[in-house]
Scaffold this motif. Structure first.
Motif, PDB file in Angstrom:
ATOM      1  N   ASP A 217     134.927  61.569 -17.035  1.00 18.01           N
ATOM      2  CA  ASP A 217     135.250  60.642 -18.111  1.00 18.01           C
ATOM      3  C   ASP A 217     134.122  59.645 -18.378  1.00 18.01           C
ATOM      4  N   VAL A 218     132.910  60.006 -17.925  1.00 19.42           N
ATOM      5  CA  VAL A 218     131.746  59.129 -18.069  1.00 19.42           C
ATOM      6  C   VAL A 218     130.583  59.935 -18.633  1.00 19.42           C
ATOM      7  N   PHE A 219     129.795  59.314 -19.515  1.00 18.31           N
ATOM      8  CA  PHE A 219     128.563  59.950 -19.966  1.00 18.31           C
ATOM      9  C   PHE A 219     127.400  59.005 -19.744  1.00 18.31           C
ATOM     10  N   VAL A 220     126.196  59.579 -19.737  1.00 14.90           N
ATOM     11  CA  VAL A 220     124.982  58.827 -19.427  1.00 14.90           C
ATOM     12  C   VAL A 220     123.976  59.012 -20.551  1.00 14.90           C
ATOM     13  N   MET A 221     123.397  57.916 -21.003  1.00 20.23           N
ATOM     14  CA  MET A 221     122.313  57.972 -21.983  1.00 20.23           C
ATOM     15  C   MET A 221     121.413  56.767 -21.755  1.00 20.23           C
ATOM     16  N   SER A 222     120.287  56.744 -22.434  1.00 23.75           N
ATOM     17  CA  SER A 222     119.364  55.638 -22.226  1.00 23.75           C
ATOM     18  C   SER A 222     119.870  54.375 -22.911  1.00 23.75           C
ATOM     19  N   ARG A 223     119.329  53.254 -22.497  1.00 26.81           N
ATOM     20  CA  ARG A 223     119.566  52.012 -23.214  1.00 26.81           C
ATOM     21  C   ARG A 223     118.886  52.107 -24.579  1.00 26.81           C
TER      22      ARG A 223
ATOM     23  N   LYS B 172     122.448  65.857  -7.160  1.00 29.30           N
ATOM     24  CA  LYS B 172     122.803  66.446  -8.465  1.00 29.30           C
ATOM     25  C   LYS B 172     122.667  65.424  -9.578  1.00 29.30           C
ATOM     26  N   LEU B 173     123.162  64.212  -9.344  1.00 27.06           N
ATOM     27  CA  LEU B 173     123.052  63.170 -10.361  1.00 27.06           C
ATOM     28  C   LEU B 173     121.597  62.796 -10.598  1.00 27.06           C
ATOM     29  N   HIS B 174     120.826  62.693  -9.528  1.00 28.46           N
ATOM     30  CA  HIS B 174     119.414  62.347  -9.662  1.00 28.46           C
ATOM     31  C   HIS B 174     118.665  63.394 -10.485  1.00 28.46           C
ATOM     32  N   GLN B 175     118.980  64.672 -10.250  1.00 30.19           N
ATOM     33  CA  GLN B 175     118.313  65.733 -11.008  1.00 30.19           C
ATOM     34  C   GLN B 175     118.659  65.638 -12.489  1.00 30.19           C
ATOM     35  N   MET B 176     119.901  65.329 -12.805  1.00 27.16           N
ATOM     36  CA  MET B 176     120.302  65.217 -14.204  1.00 27.16           C
ATOM     37  C   MET B 176     119.666  63.989 -14.852  1.00 27.16           C
ATOM     38  N   GLN B 177     119.506  62.920 -14.102  1.00 29.12           N
ATOM     39  CA  GLN B 177     118.792  61.760 -14.636  1.00 29.12           C
ATOM     40  C   GLN B 177     117.343  62.127 -14.951  1.00 29.12           C
ATOM     41  N   HIS B 178     116.722  62.843 -14.034  1.00 34.19           N
ATOM     42  CA  HIS B 178     115.344  63.299 -14.248  1.00 34.19           C
ATOM     43  C   HIS B 178     115.262  64.197 -15.474  1.00 34.19           C
ATOM     44  N   ASP B 179     116.214  65.124 -15.593  1.00 33.01           N
ATOM     45  CA  ASP B 179     116.223  66.045 -16.727  1.00 33.01           C
ATOM     46  C   ASP B 179     116.454  65.307 -18.045  1.00 33.01           C
ATOM     47  N   LEU B 180     117.306  64.286 -18.022  1.00 35.00           N
ATOM     48  CA  LEU B 180     117.565  63.537 -19.249  1.00 35.00           C
ATOM     49  C   LEU B 180     116.305  62.821 -19.719  1.00 35.00           C
ATOM     50  N   ILE B 181     115.581  62.222 -18.803  1.00 35.07           N
ATOM     51  CA  ILE B 181     114.329  61.543 -19.177  1.00 35.07           C
ATOM     52  C   ILE B 181     113.328  62.558 -19.717  1.00 35.07           C
ATOM     53  N   SER B 182     113.225  63.700 -19.046  1.00 36.88           N
ATOM     54  CA  SER B 182     112.325  64.760 -19.543  1.00 36.88           C
ATOM     55  C   SER B 182     112.760  65.247 -20.919  1.00 36.88           C
ATOM     56  N   ALA B 183     114.072  65.366 -21.128  1.00 36.00           N
ATOM     57  CA  ALA B 183     114.587  65.814 -22.425  1.00 36.00           C
ATOM     58  C   ALA B 183     114.216  64.823 -23.527  1.00 36.00           C
ATOM     59  N   CYS B 184     114.305  63.531 -23.237  1.00 41.86           N
ATOM     60  CA  CYS B 184     113.881  62.520 -24.213  1.00 41.86           C
ATOM     61  C   CYS B 184     112.424  62.742 -24.608  1.00 41.86           C
ATOM     62  N   HIS B 185     111.581  63.011 -23.611  1.00 32.23           N
ATOM     63  CA  HIS B 185     110.156  63.217 -23.859  1.00 32.23           C
ATOM     64  C   HIS B 185     109.903  64.506 -24.642  1.00 32.23           C
ATOM     65  N   ILE B 186     110.586  65.578 -24.255  1.00 29.90           N
ATOM     66  CA  ILE B 186     110.406  66.867 -24.933  1.00 29.90           C
ATOM     67  C   ILE B 186     110.828  66.767 -26.397  1.00 29.90           C
TER      68      ILE B 186
ATOM     69  N   PRO C  12     113.057  57.116 -27.496  1.00 33.98           N
ATOM     70  CA  PRO C  12     113.186  58.168 -26.480  1.00 33.98           C
ATOM     71  C   PRO C  12     111.902  58.468 -25.711  1.00 33.98           C
ATOM     72  N   GLY C  13     110.779  58.426 -26.401  1.00 33.56           N
ATOM     73  CA  GLY C  13     109.517  58.733 -25.732  1.00 33.56           C
ATOM     74  C   GLY C  13     109.111  57.715 -24.693  1.00 33.56           C
ATOM     75  N   THR C  14     109.756  56.550 -24.687  1.00 34.96           N
ATOM     76  CA  THR C  14     109.404  55.487 -23.739  1.00 34.96           C
ATOM     77  C   THR C  14     110.397  55.367 -22.579  1.00 34.96           C
ATOM     78  N   VAL C  15     111.424  56.195 -22.562  1.00 39.50           N
ATOM     79  CA  VAL C  15     112.367  56.195 -21.434  1.00 39.50           C
ATOM     80  C   VAL C  15     111.604  56.657 -20.190  1.00 39.50           C
ATOM     81  N   THR C  16     111.730  55.910 -19.102  1.00 31.64           N
ATOM     82  CA  THR C  16     110.861  56.139 -17.949  1.00 31.64           C
ATOM     83  C   THR C  16     111.591  56.319 -16.626  1.00 31.64           C
TER      84      THR C  16
END
Length: 271
Positions: A47-53, A11-25, A57-61
């Motif tokens: 109590d935790v959130f995830v975002m890119s460094r 589940k976490l891996h899928q959300m990481q994948h989706d977040l990277i795709s969302a950055c690109h979209i 956004p287009g370069t998040v890989t």
């Protein structure tokens, strides 16, 4: 236990994948350029959130580009994490204030910015943007600043982030849900709150499209003959019904947008 952990990891891996795709979209659709960001609330740690460094956004890989932050103080869980976005307090305070929110987008859309400074309310103009309602709130950072704050319109601390989070209001019938999904930021851009990455992306894209349509209508109205009918915005019932019906079809644009970025040579998703 092992099967449960595997499911959690998936589940976490899928959300990481989706977040990277969302950055690109969002970059592909010009909602984000070299600036702006999207995040998600951790599916296993509320109590935790995830975002890119701190990167375009287009370069998040890859997952190594993503950082886990505490919602309490917007600090990385890993002290050795790469440098993050200065305005991550937008995300931490919105998650803190609105418990039902699972994803946040912050954009500097040039189509939307005029509605943050002109006094003209951004309103739902077409069926794809009924979620905007009759008047999107405008947050002015100056009302939350102290004399010694840097006046660059950036949300640099918890106090400013909390003020922005409050601008969304509260939903009268749904605890933890904001009253508005969108808040404009004077001279800066806008922020979107939603219950999924996919829906957050869709709302961000159609907020910009609505702003473009409304600006076109206002320009046409300004040059219309005297006595012409006013702009016909969505009614309250249309706002309610389109918000529900379009949300039911959110999978359709996501699948299309995903295909677009997956086939582009610009973007790479290694998650």
């Amino acid at each position: 236990m092992a099967a449960s952990n595997q499911s959690d990891d998936t589940k976490l891996h899928q959300m990481q994948h989706d977040l990277i795709s969302a950055c690109h979209i969002l970059h592909h659709h010009h909602i984000l350029d070299a600036f702006g960001h999207i995040s998600f609330r951790h599916p296993l740690k509320d109590d935790v959130f995830v975002m890119s460094r701190n990167m375009a956004p287009g370069t998040v890989t890859s997952p190594t580009d993503l950082v886990e932050y505490s919602i309490k103080n917007a600090e990385p869980l890993d002290p050795a994490a790469p440098r993050g976005f200065l305005e991550r307090y937008i995300h931490s305070e919105c998650y803190k204030k609105h418990s039902a929110v699972r994803s946040v987008v912050h954009s500097h859309s040039e189509a939307v910015v005029p509605y943050t400074i002109s006094g003209v309310p951004l309103r739902a103009c077409f069926h794809m943007a009924g979620f905007l309602g009759n008047k999107v709130p405008v947050w002015d950072i100056i009302n939350a600043q102290k004399p010694d704050d840097i006046s660059d319109l950036l949300v640099r601390n918890k106090r400013l982030g909390a003020s922005l989070a409050a601008a969304f209001g509260s939903h009268g019938g749904k605890e933890g849900h904001p009253g508005s999904n969108v808040a404009l930021m004077r001279g800066h851009g806008f922020t979107i709150l939603s219950t999924s990455i996919q829906d957050c992306v869709m709302k961000a894209i159609y907020t910009e499209k609505n702003a473009t349509i409304q600006t076109t209508a206002l320009l046409q109205r300004a040059t219309s003959p005297s006595g012409s009918p006013p702009i016909c915005y969505l009614s309250e019932k249309e706002i309610h019904d389109t918000t529900w019906s379009i949300a039911e079809a959110s999978h359709r644009p996501w699948a299309l947008w995903l295909r677009e970025v997956e086939r582009s040579e610009i973007y790479e998703n290694l998650a």
